[in-house]
Design a protein around this motif. Structure first.
Motif, PDB file in Angstrom:
ATOM      1  N   LYS A  23      31.137  29.546  49.575  1.00  0.00           N
ATOM      2  CA  LYS A  23      31.641  30.105  50.838  1.00  0.00           C
ATOM      3  C   LYS A  23      30.861  31.366  51.229  1.00  0.00           C
ATOM      4  O   LYS A  23      30.384  31.490  52.346  1.00  0.00           O
ATOM      5  CB  LYS A  23      33.145  30.454  50.723  1.00  0.00           C
ATOM      6  N   GLY A  24      30.766  32.298  50.288  1.00  0.00           N
ATOM      7  CA  GLY A  24      30.075  33.561  50.575  1.00  0.00           C
ATOM      8  C   GLY A  24      28.602  33.337  50.867  1.00  0.00           C
ATOM      9  O   GLY A  24      28.043  33.902  51.817  1.00  0.00           O
ATOM     10  N   THR A  25      27.968  32.477  50.074  1.00  0.00           N
ATOM     11  CA  THR A  25      26.532  32.185  50.247  1.00  0.00           C
ATOM     12  C   THR A  25      26.275  31.606  51.635  1.00  0.00           C
ATOM     13  O   THR A  25      25.362  32.040  52.354  1.00  0.00           O
ATOM     14  CB  THR A  25      26.087  31.161  49.170  1.00  0.00           C
ATOM     15  N   LEU A  93      35.709  33.867  58.971  1.00  0.00           N
ATOM     16  CA  LEU A  93      36.635  34.180  57.880  1.00  0.00           C
ATOM     17  C   LEU A  93      36.231  33.389  56.640  1.00  0.00           C
ATOM     18  O   LEU A  93      36.031  32.179  56.715  1.00  0.00           O
ATOM     19  CB  LEU A  93      38.061  33.801  58.264  1.00  0.00           C
ATOM     20  N   ASP A  94      36.135  34.066  55.517  1.00  0.00           N
ATOM     21  CA  ASP A  94      35.713  33.442  54.254  1.00  0.00           C
ATOM     22  C   ASP A  94      36.831  33.681  53.231  1.00  0.00           C
ATOM     23  O   ASP A  94      37.104  34.814  52.858  1.00  0.00           O
ATOM     24  CB  ASP A  94      34.371  34.085  53.866  1.00  0.00           C
ATOM     25  N   GLY A  95      37.524  32.588  52.859  1.00  0.00           N
ATOM     26  CA  GLY A  95      38.573  32.709  51.843  1.00  0.00           C
ATOM     27  C   GLY A  95      39.936  33.069  52.397  1.00  0.00           C
ATOM     28  O   GLY A  95      40.851  33.371  51.637  1.00  0.00           O
ATOM     29  N   GLY A 135      27.258  31.348  36.048  1.00  0.00           N
ATOM     30  CA  GLY A 135      25.922  31.928  36.188  1.00  0.00           C
ATOM     31  C   GLY A 135      25.797  32.891  37.355  1.00  0.00           C
ATOM     32  O   GLY A 135      24.716  33.351  37.689  1.00  0.00           O
ATOM     33  N   ARG A 136      26.916  33.183  38.010  1.00  0.00           N
ATOM     34  CA  ARG A 136      26.847  34.040  39.200  1.00  0.00           C
ATOM     35  C   ARG A 136      26.740  35.515  38.826  1.00  0.00           C
ATOM     36  O   ARG A 136      27.412  36.001  37.929  1.00  0.00           O
ATOM     37  CB  ARG A 136      28.092  33.844  40.063  1.00  0.00           C
ATOM     38  N   HIS A 137      25.913  36.232  39.563  1.00  0.00           N
ATOM     39  CA  HIS A 137      25.867  37.694  39.489  1.00  0.00           C
ATOM     40  C   HIS A 137      26.029  38.205  40.912  1.00  0.00           C
ATOM     41  O   HIS A 137      25.447  37.641  41.836  1.00  0.00           O
ATOM     42  CB  HIS A 137      24.520  38.179  38.927  1.00  0.00           C
ATOM     43  N   GLN A 168      28.523  40.753  36.690  1.00  0.00           N
ATOM     44  CA  GLN A 168      29.384  39.565  36.713  1.00  0.00           C
ATOM     45  C   GLN A 168      30.755  39.970  37.210  1.00  0.00           C
ATOM     46  O   GLN A 168      31.215  41.083  36.924  1.00  0.00           O
ATOM     47  CB  GLN A 168      29.491  38.957  35.327  1.00  0.00           C
ATOM     48  N   ARG A 169      31.412  39.068  37.927  1.00  0.00           N
ATOM     49  CA  ARG A 169      32.756  39.371  38.398  1.00  0.00           C
ATOM     50  C   ARG A 169      33.750  39.196  37.270  1.00  0.00           C
ATOM     51  O   ARG A 169      33.653  38.249  36.500  1.00  0.00           O
ATOM     52  CB  ARG A 169      33.105  38.438  39.575  1.00  0.00           C
ATOM     53  N   GLU A 170      34.708  40.124  37.219  1.00  0.00           N
ATOM     54  CA  GLU A 170      35.773  40.092  36.212  1.00  0.00           C
ATOM     55  C   GLU A 170      36.474  38.719  36.174  1.00  0.00           C
ATOM     56  O   GLU A 170      36.764  38.169  35.117  1.00  0.00           O
ATOM     57  CB  GLU A 170      36.759  41.217  36.592  1.00  0.00           C
TER      58      GLU A 170
HETATM   59 MG    MG Z   1      33.017  34.425  47.778  1.00  0.00          MG
END
Ligand code: MG
Ligand code: AP5
Ligand code: ZN
Length: 230
Positions: A23-25, A93-95, A135-137, A168-170
């Motif tokens: 979504k963000g990408t 709107l995202d999310g 694998g997301r940063h 990395q996200r928590e």
């Molecule tokens: Mg996102």
């Protein structure tokens, strides 16, 4: 992607999909084409959390465990940014919305202003979601999203956009990812019927390269290929 002429372009959009669907990408790429603000509820919460506001502290309790933040807090935070007359400048709107309560609050607001043009659902199977999130940063400063294998930054650990540190996200820990996928299936997925009935829902296959998925999104909105086009 090149920026399009304003006028006939969709201006009020929602991007939905499970955690890690992209979504963000895709929202970042779409805002290069459509001149509308990208409003991501998760990014807003993370911004509040980084500033240590009461809203951010409250939201963290839920986010760290992969649960939805209570509706009253979430709808107030998002809708204040897009309510009439702000809806005239458009929004992506995202999310948000993520359950029927939030969808209803957005419908009520839109009834006083301008309607949503498209609700885009990015579909990705669960095993791929887990691979993407592990694998997301993300950039601690501007929230840009990278992947160590599929979308690495030019310099390891540094954001291409702003030079910020990548972290990395928590909530990308495997236990939290499992909860987030379950919450999506139980609370968000049932809301999609509401948008399918309204005729605004378009579903896009989220598997494939990021630019391929981006082209599919444009096609789903009848905007055609972006490369070199006005
Ligand atoms: Mg996102
Ligand atoms: P939020 O930040 O919205 O998280 P999410 O929905 O779980 O989605 P993500 O941001 O994790 O994934 P994404 O779809 O944006 O994927 P991305 O583009 O990064 O919400 C976080 C929390 O905030 C929630 O759990 C909740 O607590 C709270 N919250 C937020 N909104 C709320 C609401 N409305 N109500 C209540 N609570 C709310 O991509 C993922 C990775 O894959 C990246 O590494 C990327 O580089 C890579 N990638 C992207 N596309 C591709 C591709 N095509 N091929 C290969 N890799 C790809
Ligand atoms: Zn950055």
């Amino acid at each position: 992607m090149g920026r399009r002429e304003a006028g006939s372009l969709p201006q009020r959009l929602i991007i939905l999909g499970p955690p890690g669907a992209g979504k963000g990408t895709q929202a970042k790429k779409l805002t290069e084409v459509l001149d509308v603000p990208h409003i991501a509820s998760g990014d807003l919460f993370r911004h509040h959390r980084s500033k240590g506001t009461p809203l951010g502290i409250k939201a963290s309790e839920y986010m760290n465990n992969g649960l939805l933040v209570p509706d009253e807090i979430t709808t107030a935070m998002v809708l204040e940014r897009i309510q009439p007359p702000l809806d005239m400048q458009g929004y992506l709107l995202d999310g948000f919305p993520r359950n029927m309560f939030q969808a209803q609050a957005l419908d009520d607001m839109a009834a006083r202003g301008r309607p949503v043009d498209y609700v885009i659902l990015i579909s990705v199977p669960d095993d791929e979601l887990v691979a993407r999130l592990s694998g997301r940063h993300i950039c601690g400063a501007c929230q840009a999203s990278y992947h160590i294998k599929t979308a690495p930054p030019s310099t390891p650990g540094r954001c291409d956009r702003c030079g910020g540190d990548l972290l990395q996200r928590e909530d990308d820990r495997p236990e939290a990812v499992r909860v987030r996928i379950r919450v999506y299936n139980e609370e968000t997925h049932p809301m999609l019927d509401h948008y399918a009935r309204s005729g605004k829902l378009v579903e896009v296959d989220g598997l494939g390269r990021i630019d391929e998925v981006a082209e599919r999104l444009l096609k789903a909105m009848h905007l055609g290929p972006s490369v070199g086009g006005p």
